[in-house]
Design a protein around this motif. Structure first.
Motif, PDB file in Angstrom:
ATOM      1  N   ALA A   1      -5.265  -2.203  -1.944  1.00 49.84           N
ATOM      2  CA  ALA A   1      -5.185  -0.802  -2.677  1.00 49.84           C
ATOM      3  C   ALA A   1      -5.111  -0.925  -3.922  1.00 49.84           C
TER       4      ALA A   1
ATOM      5  N   PHE B   1      -6.997   4.520  -1.798  1.00 50.69           N
ATOM      6  CA  PHE B   1      -6.276   3.385  -0.758  1.00 50.69           C
ATOM      7  C   PHE B   1      -7.190   3.505   0.135  1.00 50.69           C
TER       8      PHE B   1
ATOM      9  N   VAL C   1       0.735  -0.832  -0.366  1.00 51.06           N
ATOM     10  CA  VAL C   1       0.360   0.194  -0.037  1.00 51.06           C
ATOM     11  C   VAL C   1       0.764   1.765  -0.154  1.00 51.06           C
TER      12      VAL C   1
END
Length: 527
Positions: free
Chosen positions: A518, A469, A374
Motif C-alpha cells: 500500500a 492498496f 496495509v
C-alpha cells in the motif's frame, strides 16, 4: 633757493607736503601689517621697526583697531548672511496663500487620494478574485486521532491488570493515540443479570484506585479514556442478557453511568445498542442524555460509542441513524472483496457525516504481519475515526503470543520488522493529525477490484492524498486519471519503500504496487 628766500606760498605748501608724505607712509605701513601674520607682536628685524612702532603708537593703534574692526565686521556679515532665520508668521501666511502654493497643495492632495483609492480598489479585487476558504467542520476529540480498544488487559502488561496498563501509557502516547477504550472490566458473571455490578471492577483486572490512577496518568499524556460497560460481556445470551431483562439492566445502567462519568471517564462504549433502542426507547434516550450532555463539573463532551455485529452497510446505516450514537463500530470492512468493501464505505459516507463514522478490523489470530501496515494505512486514511482492536494492528503483539514494548532488543528478538510497524503507525498517525485532507477531507473513490482499492482525500486548497492498496499475492498496475489528478506525484508513505524510485516520484497512470503493498501519495492543490 635757501629757506630765507622761499616765498610765502612755498612756505604755506610745505607743511601740507609733509602731512601727505606722513599719510602715505602710514598707509604703506598698514598695508605691510595686513600682509604679516596677526601674531600680536612684530615680525620685523632691528630696532627701527620697534622705534617706529613706539614713536607712532597712537596712530598705529588707531589704524590697527580700524583694520581689525573692518575685518571682523565683514566676517559677522558673512555669518549673518549664511544663517537662515526662517519666515515669520505673516510671511508664511503670505507665501501659503499665493496661487502657486495653493495649486501645488491641491495637486498633492489629489495624487494622494487617487493613490489611496487605487490601492483600495486593488485590495477589493484581490479579495473578490481569491478563492473562498471552506469553513472547517465542527469536530470533537474522538475525530482527531486513532482510538485503541483494549479488551484483554492481560495481554498489555506483565502484571496483567490496570496497574500494568498504567505503566504502559507513556509508550502508548508515543504512538500518537487519541484515546483508549478499556474493558469491559466490571463485575458481571456470565448470563447472570441479578449479580451484575456495573460500579465494581472485577478483581482480576485490579481495583477502583488503580483505575483512577490510570485515568489520571492518561489525561496527563493527553489521552482520553472510554470505558466499555456492555452488561453481559462474558455470557452467550446476548450483550443485554435476555429480552426480558433489558428494561431492568438499562435502568441500573443509568446510575452506573453517573458514577463512572463523575470519576472522570471521557465516554462509554456499549454493544447491542440497537436492541435497547428498539425495546426501551425512553430509557435509551435517558442513557444518551446522561452521556452526551455536558455538566458544569465536566464541560468537555463525552463520547457514546455503539457496537453492532452487523456487516451490512444498509443495516449499519439504519442503526447509526436510529440510535444517535457518536460513533458506531461494525463489521463493514470485514469483506475480503475490495469492491464490496468500497461499496460499503461509499454508502456510509454518502448518508452520514464522516464525524459519525468509525472503522475497525478484527485481527485474526493468524494475522499476516506483512499486511499489518496495509491495514493501518487503510484505517488511518478512510473518512472517519480509526479504531484499532488489540495490539496486533498497531505492531505491539508478536503473533498472538506476547506484547512487545520498550526494549529494542525485545522487539528484535520477538519479530524482525516489528519496530518498523510501530514506526509506520506513528508516522501515519502524526500525518493524519496535521493534514486537513486526512482529518475531514472529502472522499472520492477512484478504483476498486477484487484485491485492489484506490481513493482520494481532498480538502479545500490543502494538499491532496491518494491512498492505493493491493491485497493480492501478485503485483498490480493501477491506471488512475481524472478527478484533478496530476500525471506524477510523490509517495510519502509505503509499506514497501524498497519498491519505490529513489526520489519517490510515481506515474499515477501506471502506478505499480507489489504483493501486499500500500502507498500514500501526496500532490499539491492546483487551483
Amino acid at each position: 633757493m635757501d629757506a630765507q628766500q622761499q616765498s610765502p606760498v612755498e612756505m604755506k605748501d610745505a607743511p601740507r607736503d609733509a602731512e601727505d608724505a606722513e599719510t602715505a607712509e602710514a598707509e604703506m605701513s598698514e598695508a605691510d601689517r595686513e600682509k604679516e601674520p596677526m601674531t600680536g607682536t612684530g615680525t620685523g628685524t632691528g630696532g627701527a621697526d620697534a622705534d617706529e612702532e613706539a614713536a607712532s603708537d597712537g596712530m598705529m593703534e588707531t589704524a590697527a583697531e580700524t583694520n581689525g574692526t573692518v575685518k571682523l565686521k565683514v566676517l559677522e556679515e558673512d555669518e549673518e548672511r549664511m544663517k537662515f532665520m526662517g519666515l515669520n508668521k505673516e510671511e508664511l501666511l503670505r507665501v501659503a496663500g499665493s496661487p502657486g502654493w495653493v495649486r501645488t497643495r491641491w495637486a498633492l492632495l489629489l495624487v494622494f487620494w487617487i493613490g489611496w483609492l487605487g490601492m483600495l480598489v486593488g485590495a477589493v479585487l484581490i479579495i473578490l478574485q481569491a478563492p473562498v476558504c471552506r469553513e472547517l467542520p465542527p469536530t470533537d476529540w474522538w475525530n482527531q486521532g486513532p482510538l485503541l480498544q483494549i479488551r484483554n488487559l492481560q495481554d498489555f502488561s506483565e502484571t496483567r491488570d490496570l496497574k500494568g496498563l498504567e505503566q504502559k501509557v507513556s509508550s502508548l502516547s508515543e504512538l500518537k493515540l487519541k484515546g483508549l477504550v478499556i474493558g469491559p472490566i466490571h463485575a458481571a458473571p456470565a448470563d447472570d443479570p441479578m449479580n451484575l455490578q456495573f460500579e465494581e471492577i472485577s478483581p482480576e483486572f485490579g481495583s477502583l484506585e488503580q483505575f483512577k490512577r490510570l485515568l489520571q496518568t492518561a489525561h496527563k499524556k493527553g489521552i482520553f479514556v472510554v470505558l466499555d460497560l456492555t452488561p453481559n460481556y462474558r455470557g452467550s445470551s446476548g450483550p443485554w442478557f435476555s429480552s426480558a431483562s433489558v428494561t431492568n439492566v438499562a435502568e441500573r445502567l443509568k446510575s452506573a453511568l453517573v458514577f463512572w462519568l463523575s470519576e472522570g471517564v471521557d465516554g462509554i462504549q456499549l454493544s447491542g445498542v440497537e436492541q435497547v433502542t428498539r425495546m426501551v426507547p425512553s430509557l435509551w434516550t435517558d442513557i444518551r442524555a446522561i452521556i452526551q450532555n455536558g455538566t458544569d463539573k465536566y464541560p468537555n463532551k463525552r463520547v457514546l460509542i455503539g457496537v453492532t455485529d452487523s456487516s451490512s452497510a444498509d443495516t449499519v446505516s439504519d442503526v447509526l441513524s436510529s440510535t444517535g450514537v457518536d460513533l458506531l463500530l461494525s463489521g463493514v470492512l470485514s469483506a475480503s472483496n475490495q469492491t464490496e468493501r468500497a461499496h460499503n464505505v461509499q454508502m456510509l459516507y454518502s448518508n452520514h457525516s464522516q464525524t459519525k463514522l468509525a472503522w475497525s478490523l478484527e485481527a485474526p489470530q493468524d494475522l499476516n504481519h506483512d499486511l499489518v501496515r496495509v491495514n493501518q494505512l487503510l484505517l488511518m486514511t478512510l473518512p472517519g475515526t480509526p479504531v484499532f482492536i488489540g495490539g496486533e494492528e498497531i505492531g505491539l503483539k508478536d503473533k498472538g503470543t506476547k506484547m512487545v514494548w520498550d526494549s529494542e532488543k525485545e522487539l528484535n528478538d520477538s519479530l524482525q520488522g516489528e519496530p518498523t510497524e510501530r514506526t509506520f503507525f506513528r508516522s501515519i498517525s502524526e500525518l493524519r493529525g496535521k493534514e486537513r485532507s486526512l482529518l475531514f477531507g472529502d472522499f472520492f473513490l477512484l478504483f476498486h477490484s477484487y484485491s485492489s482499492l484506490a481513493y482520494l482525500r481532498v480538502w479545500d486548497q490543502n494538499d491532496r492524498f491518494l491512498a492505493a492498496f493491493n491485497w493480492a499475492a501478485e503485483e498490480v498496475e493501477l491506471h488512475l486519471s481524472g478527478a484533478g489528478l496530476p500525471r506524477h506525484a510523490v509517495v510519502i508513505l509505503s509499506t514497501n519503500s524498497s519498491a519505490l524510485p529513489e526520489d519517490g516520484s510515481v506515474d499515477l497512470q501506471k502506478l505499480r504496487l507489489g504483493p501486499g503493498q500500500a502507498a500514500l501519495v501526496r500532490f499539491p492543490y492546483a487551483g
